[in-house]
Design an enzyme around this catalytic site. Structure first.
Site, mmCIF file in Angstrom:
data_model
loop_
_atom_site.group_PDB
_atom_site.id
_atom_site.type_symbol
_atom_site.label_atom_id
_atom_site.label_comp_id
_atom_site.label_asym_id
_atom_site.label_seq_id
_atom_site.Cartn_x
_atom_site.Cartn_y
_atom_site.Cartn_z
ATOM 1 N N ALA A 53 56.662 10.722 35.771
ATOM 2 C CA ALA A 53 57.535 9.950 34.885
ATOM 3 C C ALA A 53 58.461 9.091 35.745
ATOM 4 C CB ALA A 53 58.355 10.880 34.005
ATOM 5 N N LYS A 54 58.526 7.815 35.411
ATOM 6 C CA LYS A 54 59.468 6.933 36.108
ATOM 7 C C LYS A 54 60.794 7.016 35.346
ATOM 8 C CE LYS A 54 59.449 2.411 38.410
ATOM 9 N NZ LYS A 54 59.437 2.931 39.793
#
Length: 310
Positions: free
Chosen positions: A157-158
């Site tokens: 996940a960014k």
């Protein structure tokens, strides 16, 4: 409408174009108190046919995946955010720029698990030069802080919260007189730089840390792997030991902002006399790709057409 000198004429926020100075949110937003935000970094490049956004759909799709890890539902479709991004670049009139789509939780903020909190979506863009000076290989150090394990937080996940780790890495490196930090994972394997993926060349083969080393599967990482393979280089994803870095033939970093940046020195050890032949080859190929000069990669570009700009 007043024009902001950095962010152009407009920022897109929740479906509406705003003057950048008026695209604001409450200090009581959930994202400010708990770090609940997600983002992408995308570039648009000048081409003979006008500005073109590189890997636009791929980036927006990853934004949706990042939010899904945290059970956050974006109130738009991928196609709507793709079009909003195109329209924003056209409206601001940038020939080339850096683009930042972002999602954050607003109010109410009081509950840690924000089931009823408003989900906001924004897109901004601005002109950006070189993230690193590519005139000479940068100087890096192996950081004392480790990269967060995916057993603790989803590293695919960014997410904004992940970048507190990156700030510690980068800050330590800069205070010690280096340009960048290289993080190890919790098992002591090479992971990545503060905001870029890492590649190592040894005996004609290109190696990059595998995803189980707390590595973000960067979109530029994927592109460089494809370009290198198309040039005949074997590319292998595996665990890399810290000591391998010091005796590599070349080290380079990849990312939307970094593009392809050669690392000339790690921990005061010059890497193979500062050789950067393959890094420069791939950088040249990358820049031909993003500027629309290579037809075989044309589908990686989304053109901002005159019809959209009107």
């Amino acid at each position: 409408m007043a024009v902001d000198t950095q962010y152009g004429e407009a920022i897109w926020l929740d479906g509406v174009f705003h003057d950048p100075k008026e695209a604001n949110t409450s200090v009581m937003s959930h994202a400010i108190h708990y770090g609940s935000g997600f983002f992408e970094g995308i570039r648009a490049y000048a081409t003979p046919d006008g500005p073109a956004i590189f890997q636009l759909t791929e980036h927006i799709e990853r934004l949706f995946r990042s939010c899904a890890f945290y059970h956050v539902t974006i109130p738009y479709t991928v196609e709507e955010l793709v079009q909003a991004t195109i329209d924003l670049v056209a409206k601001n009139g940038f020939e080339s720029c850096y683009i930042r789509p972002f999602v954050f939780l607003g109010t109410p903020w009081q509950a840690l698990m924000a089931k009823d909190t408003t989900v906001h979506v924004g897109i901004s863009c601005w002109e950006l030069g070189e993230y690193f000076d590519k005139g000479a290989g940068i100087r890096a150090k192996v950081a004392s802080y480790r990269r967060v394990s995916s057993t603790m937080m989803p590293m695919q996940a960014k997410a904004a919260a992940n970048y507190m780790n990156s700030q510690l890495l980068k800050g330590e490196a800069q205070r010690d007189g280096f340009d960048e930090a290289i993080a190890l994972d919790m098992n002591g394997n090479v992971s990545e730089a503060s905001v870029a993926n890492l590649f190592m060349l040894k005996n004609g083969t290109i190696y990059t840390p595998s995803l189980d080393c707390s590595v973000l599967d960067g979109i530029t990482r994927q592109v460089i792997m494809r370009l290198a393979q198309d040039q005949g280089y074997p590319v292998v994803e595996r665990h890399i030991g810290r000591d391998e870095l010091y005796v590599a033939d070349e080290i380079f970093l990849t990312g939307t902002a970094a593009e392809i940046t050669s690392v000339g020195e790690i921990d005061h050890i010059v890497i193979n006399g500062g050789t950067r032949t393959v890094a420069d080859e791939l950088l040249d190929l990358y820049r031909q790709t993003v500027s629309g000069q290579l037809p075989q990669y044309a589908d990686w570009l989304t053109h901002v057409t005159p019809a959209v700009a009107e």
